[in-house]
Design a protein around this motif. Structure first.
Motif, PDB file in Angstrom:
ATOM      1  N   ASP A 143       0.831  -1.212   0.000  1.00  0.00           N
ATOM      2  CA  ASP A 143       0.000   0.000   0.000  1.00  0.00           C
ATOM      3  C   ASP A 143       0.859   1.253   0.000  1.00  0.00           C
ATOM      4  N   LYS A 146       2.034   2.330  -3.340  1.00  0.00           N
ATOM      5  CA  LYS A 146       1.066   3.080  -4.146  1.00  0.00           C
ATOM      6  C   LYS A 146       1.148   4.572  -3.828  1.00  0.00           C
ATOM      7  N   ALA A 183      -8.668   7.399  -6.585  1.00  0.00           N
ATOM      8  CA  ALA A 183      -8.836   5.943  -6.606  1.00  0.00           C
ATOM      9  C   ALA A 183      -8.225   5.301  -5.364  1.00  0.00           C
ATOM     10  N   PHE A 184      -7.205   5.951  -4.800  1.00  0.00           N
ATOM     11  CA  PHE A 184      -6.495   5.349  -3.669  1.00  0.00           C
ATOM     12  C   PHE A 184      -7.353   5.322  -2.401  1.00  0.00           C
ATOM     13  N   PRO A 186     -10.762   4.953  -1.679  1.00  0.00           N
ATOM     14  CA  PRO A 186     -11.608   3.771  -1.425  1.00  0.00           C
ATOM     15  C   PRO A 186     -10.819   2.473  -1.336  1.00  0.00           C
ATOM     16  N   TYR A 187      -9.736   2.390  -2.115  1.00  0.00           N
ATOM     17  CA  TYR A 187      -8.892   1.194  -2.065  1.00  0.00           C
ATOM     18  C   TYR A 187      -8.325   0.994  -0.671  1.00  0.00           C
ATOM     19  N   MET A 188      -7.816   2.108  -0.098  1.00  0.00           N
ATOM     20  CA  MET A 188      -7.184   2.020   1.222  1.00  0.00           C
ATOM     21  C   MET A 188      -8.220   1.695   2.294  1.00  0.00           C
ATOM     22  N   ARG A 189      -9.450   2.208   2.115  1.00  0.00           N
ATOM     23  CA  ARG A 189     -10.504   1.910   3.112  1.00  0.00           C
ATOM     24  C   ARG A 189     -10.787   0.412   3.151  1.00  0.00           C
ATOM     25  N   GLU A 190     -10.813  -0.204   1.949  1.00  0.00           N
ATOM     26  CA  GLU A 190     -11.009  -1.657   1.893  1.00  0.00           C
ATOM     27  C   GLU A 190      -9.880  -2.387   2.594  1.00  0.00           C
ATOM     28  N   ARG A 191      -8.655  -1.906   2.350  1.00  0.00           N
ATOM     29  CA  ARG A 191      -7.496  -2.546   2.961  1.00  0.00           C
ATOM     30  C   ARG A 191      -7.534  -2.418   4.486  1.00  0.00           C
TER      31      ARG A 191
ATOM     32  N   LYS B  27      -3.945 -13.956  -6.063  1.00  0.00           N
ATOM     33  CA  LYS B  27      -3.881 -12.632  -6.710  1.00  0.00           C
ATOM     34  C   LYS B  27      -2.585 -12.513  -7.506  1.00  0.00           C
TER      35      LYS B  27
END
Lengths: 375, 152
Positions: A143, A146, A183-184, A186-191, B27
């Protein structure tokens, strides 16, 4: 000597031995040496020995011009370089009354918060690795990669950014950065949800951290501890709210704080702070104004005679830069009041009577960066 | 009773961890297998500096004003100029970079007054590791000439 009574074995005067933790021990995350006086597995005294990576950052400030000190600021706490540059740039802007364009301020907030997330991810991953869980650091570095890619795209460097200038930024952000950051989030929230299931709820981690290294708010005040250590002791102090700098007062965010004061509380503060940073980034990206990114700054910077200071909330706590100017091209004195130094100071008192393995967990909870202690 | 709950929670932690590991296992890999694969270097990458190729060909754009030399925090740039034979101004005769002390901050490029194209720029070279010290002393005028010869 009261803490010695906690130790269940014989007379400590006869049984103790000295043990060096570091300077090359992996759990100290750098060249920090702790001189431990041990009684079996229990610590009777832990004395940090600092200075192994002293690089004279403060003295170097006196030998170079104001602008030439900018690369140094990224190298004190290399994990949250943006906030350090922000403090130094801020003090010069305050002294010269330079007007910074709104767009530059918003980008400063976005990049600082991205940097804070990256810093917490490293601290978190390395800490869990100290406790024996190897996998999380690999996810954390994925992460962080990114974030570093985003920041590298705008300033050209991955760690020692040197992105802010007196009066603005060295270059504007591009469309790729804005869409990448959007984009980062929502991605980080999932992580973060995944991290919660994998690590935070893990019973082994909870057993290792809950009740370990209690630090009271009163002890924090005595030693001047700040940042997640102070907030983990129940004090909701954050420079971004207490003395809002830049455009932080435009954003809606909370200060996570937990009253328990143990290592788990400090862990939870950091995890919540990542989520709050994501909130700030989301708002700032949505409101990002157009316009220039560089204000009117003099070509040759000379500060008026006097004392100036500027505080920022870096990933590890309150950073204060105080400069004294005698009106010449070089600073007369640059003083960095760094959070890791004060956070380490309470280690000696708080670790008395602790098991050695718990002391490692406790040291991880302070999230130390060694060049930040030694400067 | 407490032990029973702890065992149950421990099992839950174990299976959550394993399920995440198994999901990640399928993945695509995120690591770059470096010598066989390389990353694209971003346009603003801060490598070491070099003299910008003159779009019209011929001598470098550098006017040997020493602005970069003064701006450098680590004093790793040495610039010497000679008077131009045709017309006013100076042209660069020596431009040395001690890469060993360079901190890659880019203040030299910001200080460059040449317009519209700056006389110095960042390279995208990153394979600069060496076992000897002499790689650090870079003669940028020589590099400029080499690159120009390569181009034509």
């Amino acid at each position: 000597m009261k803490a010695l009574n906690l130790i269940p074995v014989g007379d400590p005067a006869d049984e103790t031995f000295t043990l060096n933790l570091g300077p090359q021990h992996p759990a100290t995350h750098g060249v920090l040496r702790v001189k431990l006086v041990m009684d079996g597995e229990y610590i009777t005294s832990a004395q940090p020995v600092i200075g192994y990576i002293h690089r004279m950052h403060e003295k170097m400030g006196e030998n170079r011009t104001w602008a030439q000190y900018l690369p140094n600021t990224s190298r004190v706490d290399y994990l949250s370089a943006m906030t350090y540059t922000h403090a130094f740039v801020g003090v010069v802007e305050r002294a010269l009354k330079i007007e910074v364009p709104q767009r530059a301020e918003y980008i400063r907030v976005i990049t600082s918060e991205l940097n804070r997330i990256a810093s917490h991810l490293v601290g978190w991953g390395a800490w869990v690795m100290d406790l024996g869980g190897f996998t999380p650091i690999l996810y954390a570095f994925d992460d962080r990669e990114k974030i570093l890619d985003l920041l590298e795209g705008i300033c050209g460097s991955r760690l020692t950014f040197c992105y802010y200038r007196f009066g603005g930024l060295c270059n504007d952000v591009d469309e790729a950065f804005v869409s990448g950051t959007k984009a980062f989030v929502p991605y980080m929230r999932e992580r973060m949800k995944m991290y919660k299931r994998l690590v935070t709820d893990n019973i082994i981690l909870r057993k290792r951290l809950e009740g370990i290294g209690p630090v009271s708010a009163e002890m924090c005040r005595r030693y001047g501890a700040c940042g997640p250590v102070l907030r983990g002791s129940g004090v909701a102090y954050d420079v971004r709210k207490a003395e809002p700098y830049s455009v932080y007062k435009d954003f809606d965010f909370d200060i996570p704080h937990y009253p328990q004061g143990d290592s788990m509380a400090r862990y939870l503060v950091r995890m919540d702070e990542i989520e709050q940073s994501l909130r700030i980034i989301e708002q700032a990206i949505a409101k990002l104004p157009d316009g220039p990114t560089m204000g009117k700054a003099p070509r040759i910077v000379k500060l008026p005679v006097g004392d100036f200071c500027y505080a920022t909330e870096c990933a590890r706590g309150r950073l204060l830069v105080r400069v004294t100017s005698d009106g010449k091209e070089n600073p007369y004195r640059v003083r960095l009041r760094t959070p890791c130094f004060t956070n380490l100071s309470l280690f000696e008192e708080a670790s008395k009577g602790m098991l050695l393995a718990d002391a490692i967990a406790f040291m991880g909870s302070l999230d130390l960066v060694i060049p930040d202690i030694d400067r | 009773m407490k032990t029973f709950w702890e065992v149950l929670l421990g099992l839950k932690s174990l299976f959550t961890g394993l399920s995440i590991t198994i999901r990640e296992f399928f993945k695509p890999t995120i690591t770059t297998h470096y010598p066989r694969q390389t990353e694209t270097i971003p346009a603003r990458f801060r490598g070491h500096i070099q003299l910008t190729q003159n779009p019209d060909g011929g001598a470098s754009l550098c006017i040997a004003c020493k602005s970069c030399e003064r701006a450098c925090p680590s004093a790793c740039i040495i610039v010497e100029g000679v008077k131009k034979t045709d017309g006013p101004g100076k042209t660069v005769s020596e431009f040395r970079l001690d890469f060993g002390t360079c901190s890659l901050c880019g203040l030299c490029i910001e200080a460059c007054p040449v317009k519209p194209v700056k006389a110095i720029e960042f390279t995208k070279r990153y394979n600069l590791a060496s076992t000897t010290n002499d790689y650090a002393d870079m003669d940028l005028v020589q590099r400029y000439k080499d690159l120009q010869a390569k181009k034509s």
